[in-house]
Design an enzyme around this catalytic site. Structure first.
Site, PDB file in Angstrom:
ATOM      1  N   TYR A  55       0.835  -1.215   0.000  1.00 55.03           N
ATOM      2  CA  TYR A  55       0.000   0.000   0.000  1.00 55.03           C
ATOM      3  C   TYR A  55       0.870   1.266   0.000  1.00 55.03           C
ATOM      4  O   TYR A  55       0.622   2.217  -0.751  1.00 55.03           O
ATOM      5  CB  TYR A  55      -0.871  -0.063   1.252  1.00 55.03           C
ATOM      6  CG  TYR A  55      -1.817   1.071   1.498  1.00 55.03           C
ATOM      7  CD1 TYR A  55      -3.050   1.128   0.859  1.00 55.03           C
ATOM      8  CD2 TYR A  55      -1.502   2.070   2.419  1.00 55.03           C
ATOM      9  CE1 TYR A  55      -3.938   2.159   1.130  1.00 55.03           C
ATOM     10  CE2 TYR A  55      -2.387   3.096   2.697  1.00 55.03           C
ATOM     11  CZ  TYR A  55      -3.601   3.139   2.047  1.00 55.03           C
ATOM     12  OH  TYR A  55      -4.480   4.158   2.329  1.00 55.03           O
ATOM     13  N   LYS A 109       0.951   4.161  -2.752  1.00 53.73           N
ATOM     14  CA  LYS A 109       0.555   5.514  -2.367  1.00 53.73           C
ATOM     15  C   LYS A 109       1.668   6.519  -2.629  1.00 53.73           C
ATOM     16  O   LYS A 109       1.408   7.670  -2.997  1.00 53.73           O
ATOM     17  CB  LYS A 109       0.158   5.541  -0.891  1.00 53.73           C
ATOM     18  CG  LYS A 109      -1.184   4.854  -0.603  1.00 53.73           C
ATOM     19  CD  LYS A 109      -2.286   5.420  -1.454  1.00 53.73           C
ATOM     20  CE  LYS A 109      -3.672   5.257  -0.857  1.00 53.73           C
ATOM     21  NZ  LYS A 109      -4.725   5.710  -1.799  1.00 53.73           N
TER      22      LYS A 109
HETATM   23  P1  NAI Z   1     -13.470   3.131   1.836  1.00 54.47           P
HETATM   24  O1  NAI Z   1     -13.187   1.671   1.837  1.00 54.47           O
HETATM   25  O2  NAI Z   1     -14.699   3.612   2.522  1.00 54.47           O
HETATM   26  O3  NAI Z   1     -13.473   3.715   0.356  1.00 54.47           O
HETATM   27  C1  NAI Z   1     -12.815   3.148  -0.720  1.00 54.47           C
HETATM   28  C2  NAI Z   1     -13.811   2.945  -1.834  1.00 54.47           C
HETATM   29  O4  NAI Z   1     -13.130   2.497  -3.030  1.00 54.47           O
HETATM   30  C3  NAI Z   1     -14.843   1.862  -1.485  1.00 54.47           C
HETATM   31  O5  NAI Z   1     -16.144   2.397  -1.585  1.00 54.47           O
HETATM   32  C4  NAI Z   1     -14.580   0.770  -2.510  1.00 54.47           C
HETATM   33  O6  NAI Z   1     -15.755   0.071  -2.916  1.00 54.47           O
HETATM   34  C5  NAI Z   1     -13.968   1.559  -3.656  1.00 54.47           C
HETATM   35  N1  NAI Z   1     -13.164   0.710  -4.549  1.00 54.47           N
HETATM   36  C6  NAI Z   1     -12.275  -0.241  -4.193  1.00 54.47           C
HETATM   37  N2  NAI Z   1     -11.764  -0.832  -5.287  1.00 54.47           N
HETATM   38  C7  NAI Z   1     -12.345  -0.234  -6.362  1.00 54.47           C
HETATM   39  C8  NAI Z   1     -12.203  -0.401  -7.751  1.00 54.47           C
HETATM   40  N3  NAI Z   1     -11.370  -1.313  -8.271  1.00 54.47           N
HETATM   41  N4  NAI Z   1     -12.920   0.397  -8.578  1.00 54.47           N
HETATM   42  C9  NAI Z   1     -13.769   1.322  -8.070  1.00 54.47           C
HETATM   43  N5  NAI Z   1     -13.958   1.505  -6.737  1.00 54.47           N
HETATM   44  C10 NAI Z   1     -13.242   0.743  -5.896  1.00 54.47           C
HETATM   45  O7  NAI Z   1     -12.174   3.812   2.505  1.00 54.47           O
HETATM   46  P2  NAI Z   1     -11.742   5.361   2.594  1.00 54.47           P
HETATM   47  O8  NAI Z   1     -11.021   5.515   3.879  1.00 54.47           O
HETATM   48  O9  NAI Z   1     -12.851   6.263   2.264  1.00 54.47           O
HETATM   49  O10 NAI Z   1     -10.621   5.424   1.453  1.00 54.47           O
HETATM   50  C11 NAI Z   1     -10.623   6.369   0.397  1.00 54.47           C
HETATM   51  C12 NAI Z   1      -9.187   6.575  -0.058  1.00 54.47           C
HETATM   52  O11 NAI Z   1      -8.445   7.235   0.968  1.00 54.47           O
HETATM   53  C13 NAI Z   1      -8.428   5.292  -0.356  1.00 54.47           C
HETATM   54  O12 NAI Z   1      -7.608   5.473  -1.485  1.00 54.47           O
HETATM   55  C14 NAI Z   1      -7.577   5.097   0.880  1.00 54.47           C
HETATM   56  O13 NAI Z   1      -6.432   4.317   0.630  1.00 54.47           O
HETATM   57  C15 NAI Z   1      -7.240   6.544   1.202  1.00 54.47           C
HETATM   58  N6  NAI Z   1      -6.785   6.783   2.560  1.00 54.47           N
HETATM   59  C16 NAI Z   1      -7.665   6.732   3.619  1.00 54.47           C
HETATM   60  C17 NAI Z   1      -7.223   6.997   4.885  1.00 54.47           C
HETATM   61  C18 NAI Z   1      -8.150   7.049   6.040  1.00 54.47           C
HETATM   62  O14 NAI Z   1      -7.690   7.443   7.141  1.00 54.47           O
HETATM   63  N7  NAI Z   1      -9.423   6.686   5.883  1.00 54.47           N
HETATM   64  C19 NAI Z   1      -5.799   7.250   5.168  1.00 54.47           C
HETATM   65  C20 NAI Z   1      -4.986   7.354   4.004  1.00 54.47           C
HETATM   66  C21 NAI Z   1      -5.482   7.109   2.753  1.00 54.47           C
END
Ligand code: NAI
Length: 298
Positions: free
Chosen positions: A166, A170
């Protein structure tokens, strides 16, 4: 001052069926953007799919008087990326904003890391941003306008246990962003990255009962929306955001040590000079960084 608006701007937000992406979509739509809510709707580890995730957010936006369309393609393939951009073209005729947000997790300490855990993470985060941005960027260049925001992470920028896959993906997005900023400059296409902190399904295991109640994902969207706005001057930059705090992360370089006949012992003996952070430089791009060598090459 007047509130910021996005009237008529078309925004693609990947992974917007929940978590951070949903909040970005709700904010932009509430300010007049026409939003493509993309989400495959799988589990946190990327398995499975559920078309309802994107559709539910579209329903929410419409119920609040906004305009949005759902897309359930995966960002992880070139065809998926093309299809997402095509959804924007079919519904609204153009694409002005891409927010690369879709993400999955497959954490494991490096001594237990396998290609099966690494490849899907690269496919969604790093290649996913590439697949979606590529067809969008071509159109942005033609129209002379574009805003691209990619979601990086402190896990890669600063390092975090169990996340070599990851973290590498990133941090790869930082390089992606910085090169896009250089290449987009001539056509008013700006690219920036964020490193968010928010309580979502992805982080609930580590944040619930801890800082979870302080880190509503809603508090990440304002910087994303600003980076997506036409008034925003920033490009090639990285911002840390969470729980109401926003700050800039930058890549700096010390002034260093120079000897035209640099030896191994020089490196040992001049270590403090090499690593002395006083007067560090913050190169905006590679030619800028080369400028730090120039005085020594006269
Ligand atoms: P989340 O799991 O709620 O959102 C991620 C979304 O991406 C999900 O709705 C999922 O269905 C969708 N997804 C996954 N694979 C996919 C694909 N192949 N095509 C289309 N959609 C797809 O998690 P969150 O926290 O909202 O994450 C959003 C972004 O923020 C991610 O890139 C995550 O790595 C990043 N992030 C989040 C942090 C946090 O503290 N929540 C910290 C650092 C980064």
């Amino acid at each position: 001052m007047a509130e910021l608006g996005y009237d008529g701007r078309v925004a693609i937000i990947t992974g917007a069926g929940g978590g951070l992406g949903r909040e970005h979509a709700l904010l932009l739509a509430s300010r007049g953007a026409l939003v493509v809510v993309n989400d495959l709707g799988g589990a946190v580890d990327g398995t499975g799919s559920d078309k309802g995730a994107a559709e539910r957010v579209v329903d929410e936006i419409k119920a609040l008087g906004g305009e949005a369309v759902a897309d359930t393609s995966s960002v992880a393939t070139p065809e998926g990326g093309e299809a997402i951009v095509q959804t924007a073209i079919d519904a609204y005729g153009k694409v002005d904003i891409v927010i690369n947000n879709a993400g999955i997790l497959r954490d494991k300490a490096f001594h237990n890391m396998t290609p099966d855990l690494m490849n899907p993470v690269f496919d969604v985060h790093l290649k996913g941003a590439f697949h979606v941005t590529r067809p969008a960027f071509a159109r942005m260049r033609e129209q002379g306008y574009g805003r691209i925001i990619s979601t990086s992470s402190g896990a890669g920028i600063f390092g975090n246990f169990g996340q070599t896959n990851y973290g590498a993906a990133k941090m790869g997005l930082v390089g992606f962003t910085r090169v896009l900023a250089v290449e987009g400059a001539r056509n008013n296409v700006k690219a920036n990255a964020i490193a968010p902190l928010a309580m979502t399904r992805m982080t609930e295991n580590i944040m619930a009962g801890n800082i979870g109640d302080k880190t509503d994902p809603k508090l990440v969207s304002p910087i994303v929306a600003w980076l997506a706005h036409e008034d925003c001057p920033a490009t090639g930059r990285i911002f840390s955001v969470g729980g109401g705090r926003v700050a800039e992360i930058f890549i700096a370089e010390t002034q260093g040590f120079f000897n035209a006949e640099l030896s191994l012992e020089d490196v040992r003996d001049q270590w403090d000079t090499i690593c002395n952070r006083d007067g560090y430089a913050v190169p905006a791009n590679m030619p800028d960084e080369l400028g730090l060598f120039a005085p020594h090459f006269k």
